[in-house]
Design an enzyme around this catalytic site. Structure first.
Site, PDB file in Angstrom:
ATOM      1  N   GLU A 195      54.754  32.102  19.570  1.00  0.00           N
ATOM      2  CA  GLU A 195      54.096  32.174  18.242  1.00  0.00           C
ATOM      3  C   GLU A 195      54.450  30.968  17.361  1.00  0.00           C
ATOM      4  O   GLU A 195      54.907  31.133  16.225  1.00  0.00           O
ATOM      5  CB  GLU A 195      54.464  33.490  17.550  1.00  0.00           C
ATOM      6  CG  GLU A 195      53.946  34.697  18.307  1.00  0.00           C
ATOM      7  CD  GLU A 195      54.075  36.025  17.556  1.00  0.00           C
ATOM      8  OE1 GLU A 195      54.764  36.082  16.528  1.00  0.00           O
ATOM      9  OE2 GLU A 195      53.452  37.009  18.019  1.00  0.00           O
ATOM     10  N   GLU A 314      51.705  39.759  24.390  1.00  0.00           N
ATOM     11  CA  GLU A 314      52.229  40.799  23.485  1.00  0.00           C
ATOM     12  C   GLU A 314      51.061  41.643  23.007  1.00  0.00           C
ATOM     13  O   GLU A 314      50.120  41.111  22.408  1.00  0.00           O
ATOM     14  CB  GLU A 314      52.939  40.191  22.270  1.00  0.00           C
ATOM     15  CG  GLU A 314      54.294  39.602  22.584  1.00  0.00           C
ATOM     16  CD  GLU A 314      55.049  39.140  21.342  1.00  0.00           C
ATOM     17  OE1 GLU A 314      54.889  39.768  20.267  1.00  0.00           O
ATOM     18  OE2 GLU A 314      55.780  38.143  21.464  1.00  0.00           O
TER      19      GLU A 314
HETATM   20  O1  AHR Z   1      57.451  42.106  19.641  1.00  0.00           O
HETATM   21  C1  AHR Z   1      58.058  41.879  18.404  1.00  0.00           C
HETATM   22  C2  AHR Z   1      57.759  40.512  17.827  1.00  0.00           C
HETATM   23  O2  AHR Z   1      56.395  40.441  17.494  1.00  0.00           O
HETATM   24  C3  AHR Z   1      57.980  39.320  18.711  1.00  0.00           C
HETATM   25  O3  AHR Z   1      59.295  38.853  18.661  1.00  0.00           O
HETATM   26  C4  AHR Z   1      57.064  38.290  18.136  1.00  0.00           C
HETATM   27  O4  AHR Z   1      56.640  37.356  19.086  1.00  0.00           O
HETATM   28  C5  AHR Z   1      55.931  39.100  17.534  1.00  0.00           C
HETATM   29  O5  AHR Z   1      55.620  38.680  16.265  1.00  0.00           O
END
Ligand code: AHR
Length: 523
Positions: A195, A314
């Protein structure tokens, strides 16, 4: 357990069963020759970050009575194995952008405690790469490793590949051997940071800066081990104002070096508007289409023959713990962070997200449910206590077990509804999967209707003779029902006996607000 749906759903009206439903005859059209693509099993990946209690008192708790010699909880290992997770992303997440991987290798007593700026926690470094790789082997999985491109760069990333994957006779590979790991770990998939577009990220970058850094780090990493695959950070969500320019810019700069572009998405029912919440996968679907378009635009711009595929590394529901997280004491260890307790409607959304991922199997080759234990997780633990399955455990397990083979194109003729953020939302969403080798057909279907049972019909003639195997449903009279340590079986799958095959046609009753798996087999 076998139930009669009529008895289960007494609190919600079941108009179909009274013969008045406007929702009957939802028709799913599939043909075994009309295929979207072969499923890459890595779409059933997951994620363990050094965050909250994912590692400490999640997978690792040396003083727990059920822990093995390495300190890993065997009750957790057993549940992770039930989920059949082929690949697990590690060590972050936001955490990786401040991580010095060297702090987590070598004699444990000499490892430093470090401040983790991502989660304002203290990281004891009791678990590092070598411990984690051993744990992934215990759970029959593989590691997807992320490198720090926030506070670090080309050299640390290249050294890490050498430490993990080079056979020997070099400084970093010999150090691994000295640490007790003679054979290389052979980690195949590497994420180039995390990110990097977000202001919350340690070492946030501009797109031009990140694209060039990822390209150079990736080049060096592949020079050390040409067999690895690289994931470039796409936008951290479709809601970023820089989406999709970020994606186009970074891909333009790193196209020749990388193999996948990442996507992240989390949804929640913050406004308690369930029909709107259940429609969030229309947004996820649009997001995927847009990112595929960006990849193909850069491909065309470069006159390239190479196709960039997607790693949805994610995805999940995330919102229950937002308020509790504000009260966490900074710099504590094993914080109770992001411990979302998931209810039935969250499990339905997770099922819809899995259906959405499967429908894009031609371009999505990897995906990681974020996360796996305690943090936004299908598995919860209590320190020195039990481990149990949250509601979202079940749709993930069902697809990981039975969505194998080829995803079929499907046309669904379903009634629709409008809600605050979306129009024309199908009450039923579904995907069908066919495994030619085993002859198994699996249909995964959600009924978004909060009141009514819906009957799904599907013509099976293209498969020849089929027999009905089972119909499992996940539902509950209370959409907010959850599983707890004391009551771990409140929301669990039940068998529906009334679904049948008659005259080459499947007829299946989908209870109101339910996740369903219908399994068939060719004879
Ligand atoms: O999964 C939790 C967090 O969410 C991760 O560390 C990040 O990449 C995202 O914003």
């Amino acid at each position: 357990m076998t139930v009669n749906p009529m008895n289960l759903y007494t609190k919600r009206k079941n108009v179909f069963l009274e013969g008045k439903s406007i929702m009957d005859n939802v028709r799913l059209s599939i043909h075994k020759e009309f295929q979207i693509g072969q499923i890459d099993r890595r779409i059933y990946g997951s994620f363990i970050e050094h965050m909250g209690r994912a590692v400490y008192s999640g997978i690792y708790e040396p003083d727990h009575p059920l822990s093995n010699q390495l300190g890993f909880r065997q009750d957790v290992i057993r549940l992770v194995k039930e989920l059949n997770v082929p690949i697990i992303r590690y060590p972050g997440g936001n955490f990786v952008s401040g991580y010095r991987w060297e702090d987590g290798v070598g004699p444990v007593s000499q490892r430093p405690k470090q401040l983790d700026l991502a989660w304002l926690a203290t990281e004891p470094n009791l678990v590092g790469i070598n411990e984690f790789i051993q744990w992934t082997r215990e759970v029959n999985s593989q590691m997807m490793m992320a490198v720090n491109l926030g506070t670090r760069g080309v050299s640390a990333a290249k050294n890490l590949v050498e430490y993990c994957n080079h056979s020997g006779n070099s400084y970093w590979s010999d150090l691994r051997k000295k640490h007790g790991f003679d054979s290389p770990h052979g980690i195949k998939v590497w994420c180039l940071g995390n990110e990097m577009d977000g202001p919350w990220q340690i070492g946030q970058k501009k797109a031009e800066e990140y694209g060039a850094l990822a390209r150079e780090a990736g080049k060096a990493m592949k020079w050390v081990d040409p067999t690895i695959e690289l994931v470039l950070c796409g936008s951290s969500s479709s809601g970023m104002t820089t989406f999709p320019d970020w994606d186009a810019t970074v891909l333009d700069l790193a196209y020749d070096t990388v193999d996948y572009l990442s996507l992240h998405a989390y949804y929640g029912n913050q406004k308690n508007d369930t029909l709107n919440y259940l429609a969030c996968t229309l947004d996820m679907d649009r997001f995927i289409h847009s990112v595929v378009s960006v990849c193909d635009y850069i491909k065309a711009k470069k006159r390239s023959n190479k196709t960039i595929n997607l790693s949805f590394d994610e995805w999940n529901v995330c919102y229950h713990s937002d308020d509790a997280d504000q009260k966490i004491q900074p710099w504590s260890m094993a914080q109770h962070r992001a411990e979302d307790i998931y209810n039935l409607e969250d499990a339905i959304v997770v099922g819809l997200m899995l259906i959405t991922l499967l429908k894009h199997t031609d371009r999505i080759k990897m995906a990681c449910m974020a996360q796996l234990v305690n943090v936004l997780a299908p598995i919860m633990t209590r320190e020195n206590g039990g481990a149990w399955r949250q509601t979202i455990f079940y749709p993930f397990m069902h697809t990981s077990l039975w969505a194998r083979g080829t995803v079929l194109y499907s046309v669904l003729d379903s009634p629709k509804y409008d809600c605050k953020d979306f129009t024309d939302v199908s009450y039923v969403d579904s995907v069908a999967v066919y495994d030619a080798l085993s002859g198994e057909i699996a249909i995964f279907a959600v009924n978004r209707n909060l009141e009514d049972c819906i009957v799904l019909k599907c013509d099976l003639r293209s498969f020849g003779n089929c027999r009905f195997v089972e119909h499992l449903t996940l539902t509950h009279e209370n959409p907010k029902a959850v599983n707890t340590e004391q009551n771990p079986s409140s929301v669990i799958p039940h068998t529906i006996r009334s679904s049948i095959i008659k005259d080459d046609e499947l007829v299946a009753e989908l209870p109101s607000l339910s996740w369903n798996v219908i399994r068939l087999k060719t004879i």
